[in-house]
Every structure is written in structure tokens, then in C-alpha cells.
Design a protein around this motif. Structure first.
Motif, short mmCIF file in Angstrom:
data_model
loop_
_atom_site.label_atom_id
_atom_site.label_comp_id
_atom_site.label_asym_id
_atom_site.label_seq_id
_atom_site.Cartn_x
_atom_site.Cartn_y
_atom_site.Cartn_z
N TYR A 173 28.80 85.35 59.44
CA TYR A 173 28.00 84.22 59.28
C TYR A 173 27.95 84.08 57.53
CZ TYR A 173 25.88 82.59 63.38
OH TYR A 173 25.60 82.00 64.69
N LEU A 174 27.68 85.19 56.86
CA LEU A 174 27.61 85.15 55.41
C LEU A 174 29.02 84.73 54.76
CD1 LEU A 174 25.13 88.24 54.88
CD2 LEU A 174 24.56 85.50 54.71
N GLN A 175 30.15 85.28 55.35
CA GLN A 175 31.27 84.79 54.81
C GLN A 175 31.56 83.24 54.90
OE1 GLN A 175 35.45 86.32 56.32
NE2 GLN A 175 34.69 88.01 55.78
N LEU A 176 31.24 83.10 56.23
CA LEU A 176 31.57 81.37 56.32
C LEU A 176 30.64 80.70 55.40
CD1 LEU A 176 31.04 81.50 60.13
CD2 LEU A 176 33.37 81.02 58.92
N ALA A 177 29.33 81.23 55.09
CA ALA A 177 28.32 80.40 54.10
C ALA A 177 28.89 80.34 52.81
CB ALA A 177 26.98 81.27 54.21
N SER A 178 29.40 81.73 52.38
CA SER A 178 30.02 81.80 51.12
C SER A 178 31.14 80.82 50.90
CB SER A 178 30.45 83.28 50.81
OG SER A 178 31.62 83.65 51.45
N LYS A 179 31.71 80.22 51.80
CA LYS A 179 33.12 79.73 51.67
C LYS A 179 32.74 78.02 51.87
CE LYS A 179 36.56 83.08 52.81
NZ LYS A 179 37.21 83.79 53.73
N ASP A 180 31.56 77.79 52.26
CA ASP A 180 31.30 76.29 52.62
C ASP A 180 29.76 76.08 52.15
OD1 ASP A 180 31.09 73.61 53.47
OD2 ASP A 180 31.73 74.02 55.44
N LYS A 181 29.59 76.26 50.68
CA LYS A 181 28.14 76.15 50.35
C LYS A 181 27.56 74.97 50.47
CE LYS A 181 28.46 80.14 47.25
NZ LYS A 181 29.36 80.49 46.11
N GLU A 182 28.31 73.75 50.36
CA GLU A 182 27.95 72.48 50.42
C GLU A 182 27.14 72.40 51.96
OE1 GLU A 182 27.94 69.11 48.84
OE2 GLU A 182 27.73 70.45 47.48
N ARG A 183 27.82 72.67 53.06
CA ARG A 183 27.22 72.55 54.14
C ARG A 183 26.29 73.48 54.83
NH1 ARG A 183 28.71 74.21 59.42
NH2 ARG A 183 30.80 75.20 58.87
N ILE A 184 26.54 74.76 54.46
CA ILE A 184 25.80 75.82 55.12
C ILE A 184 24.59 76.27 54.16
CG2 ILE A 184 25.72 78.13 56.07
CD1 ILE A 184 28.56 77.53 56.86
N VAL A 185 23.30 76.13 54.51
CA VAL A 185 22.38 76.39 53.61
C VAL A 185 21.78 77.84 54.25
CG1 VAL A 185 19.98 75.95 52.71
CG2 VAL A 185 21.62 74.00 53.34
N ILE A 186 21.62 78.95 53.26
CA ILE A 186 20.97 80.18 54.08
C ILE A 186 19.53 80.25 53.70
CG2 ILE A 186 21.10 82.95 53.57
CD1 ILE A 186 23.98 82.46 52.49
N ILE A 187 18.98 80.57 55.05
CA ILE A 187 17.59 80.58 55.15
C ILE A 187 17.18 81.88 55.28
CG2 ILE A 187 15.22 79.99 56.04
CD1 ILE A 187 16.29 77.58 54.53
N ASP A 188 16.16 82.53 54.41
CA ASP A 188 15.57 83.91 54.68
C ASP A 188 14.66 83.98 56.02
OD1 ASP A 188 14.50 86.63 54.79
OD2 ASP A 188 13.81 86.42 52.94
#
Ligand SMILES: Nc1ncnc2c1ncn2[C@@H]1O[C@H](COP(=O)(O)OP(=O)(O)OP(=O)(O)O)[C@@H](O)[C@H]1O
Ligand SMILES: [Mg+2]
Length: 209
Positions: A173-188
Motif C-alpha cells: 500500500y505504501l509503495q502504491l501511495a508513494s507513486k500516486d501522491k495526487e490520488r492516495i492520501v495516507i491517514i495515520d
């Protein structure tokens, strides 16, 4: 052009996706007339039946290719029967899991390859992606301990995987998020639930304006 927006909630088991989604949907109803809450795998009759097959704890023989194809089949039917028509009507669609689950679980953690799973999904739904993805991130052991504490929740086949598998899911998941920062917002997601809800709410407000 579709008028609605597809917002997906992603993250490992016990991250709080379903709980927070329900609260956020309630809040969004005060702002938007048309809201649809749905889930994957499932959301409509055929896909809920596929869900039963995928998650049945008795189906220990299921290989990872079958699993990936069944998820994609469920997604295709769900997308074209329910999600896309709703988006065309201008509805804000909130979906509990979507394509990133397949990429993180089957593609990365199971080792099928993110690109291979992307291809299957491209056959299933074309090049469609969510407009916004909220990724609930937390150490897998915390998510799993929340599930164990919740006796009412269904016990499914993927819960039985080892901790190492869940750690890989998180990495995926974190790898996907790092490649699509526009779309994927990481929440703690390792915070009190009220704080998680607030973070998700703020992230959505920012993206929806
Ligand atoms: N921030 C939180 N702190 C403590 N407990 C939480 C928090 N968020 C959710 N929970 C509890 O953890 C359990 C799992 O939450 P929930 O079912 O929403 O997770 P989920 O991400 O939807 O999991 P799954 O992928 O298995 O469906 C529930 O009992 C819920 O009440
Ligand atoms: Mg859930």
C-alpha cells in the motif's frame, strides 16, 4: 465525463475503514444530496456471491491466481452495474476497498506482481481509477488485535494469514501511495477514532473543493 466522484477507503484489516466510512458518509449527507456507500468485494448480488466464495474460510485450496481473478470479476460487475451509473448521475460514491486492495494484497503481498494484477483489472474495468483514495495506515499487529477484540465481525480467509503477509500488504500500500501522491492520501489510523475521522474529513474537504 462522469459528474460524480469515486472515493475509496483502503488499508489492512482492522484499520477502521468500515467504521470511519459510516461516520464520514453521515457527515457528507449534510453537504451532498447524493451519496452511495458500497463495498468490495460485493456491493451487488453477483459480486456478493463472489465475495462469499473468496472469503469462505473453508476454501483453503484457492490459489492466488484464482483469488486475483475472482476479485477482478467481482469488481467488474460491481463497477458497471452500480458504481458507474451512480457516477453518471452525479453521486459521490464511497467504496470500502477497491483496486488498490488487489494491487497490495494479490499483486504485492501474494507476489503475483503489481503490474500483472493491474493488467487483470484493466481487462475488468478499463483504466478507471478512484478520484480520491484514503489509505488507513497502521502497524498490522494493531489492526489484527482490534479484529480479535471484535467478536461480532465475520472471520474471513484472509484474516488467517501470518503477520508477515500483513506486513507486506502494508508495504504494498505504501509503495502504491508513494507513486500516486495526487490520488492516495495516507491517514495515520493508529490514533483515537475521533482523530482518524477528523483527519479523513479534512483530507476529503481539501480534495472535494
Ligand atoms: N481508531 C481506532 N481505535 C481503536 N479501535 C478502532 C479504531 N478504528 C476502528 N476500531 C475498531 O476496530 C475494529 C475494526 O474496525 P473496522 O471493522 O472499521 O476495520 P476495517 O478496516 O473495516 O477492517 P476490515 O478490513 O477487516 O473490514 C472495530 O471493532 C472498530 O470498532
Ligand atoms: Mg471493514
Amino acid at each position: 465525463m462522469l459528474d460524480g466522484k469515486l472515493i475509496t477507503f483502503e488499508g489492512p484489516e482492522g484499520a477502521g475503514k468500515t467504521t470511519v466510512l459510516a461516520i464520514i458518509a453521515q457527515r457528507l449527507k449534510e453537504k451532498y444530496k447524493a451519496i452511495l456507500v458500497t463495498r468490495e468485494p460485493g456491493g451487488i448480488t453477483i459480486s456478493e456471491k463472489i465475495r462469499d466464495i473468496i472469503l469462505n474460510p473453508d476454501h483453503i485450496e484457492m490459489n492466488e491466481h484464482t483469488e486475483a481473478l475472482l476479485y477482478a470479476a467481482a469488481r467488474s460487475q460491481h463497477y458497471f452495474e452500480k458504481i458507474e451509473p451512480s457516477l453518471k448521475e452525479g453521486t459521490l460514491v464511497l467504496c470500502d476497498r477497491f483496486i488498490d486492495s488487489s494491487l497490495a494484497y494479490q499483486g504485492y503481498a501474494r507476489g503475483l506482481g503489481i503490474d500483472n494484477v493491474r493488467k487483470i483489472n484493466s481487462f475488468a474495468i478499463g483504466d478507471k481509477l478512484p478520484d480520491i483514495t484514503i489509505l488507513f495506515d497502521l502497524p498490522p499487529e494493531i489492526g489484527l488485535s482490534r479484529i480479535t477484540a471484535n467478536q461480532e465481525r465475520e472471520n474471513n480467509r484472509l484474516d488467517q494469514e501470518h503477520l508477515a503477509f500483513h506486513q507486506k500488504v502494508r508495504e504494498g500500500y505504501l509503495q502504491l501511495a508513494s507513486k500516486d501522491k495526487e490520488r492516495i492520501v495516507i491517514i495515520d489510523a493508529n490514533q483515537e477514532i475521533t482523530k482518524v475521522v477528523e483527519d479523513v474529513w479534512q483530507a476529503l474537504l481539501k480534495k472535494l473543493i
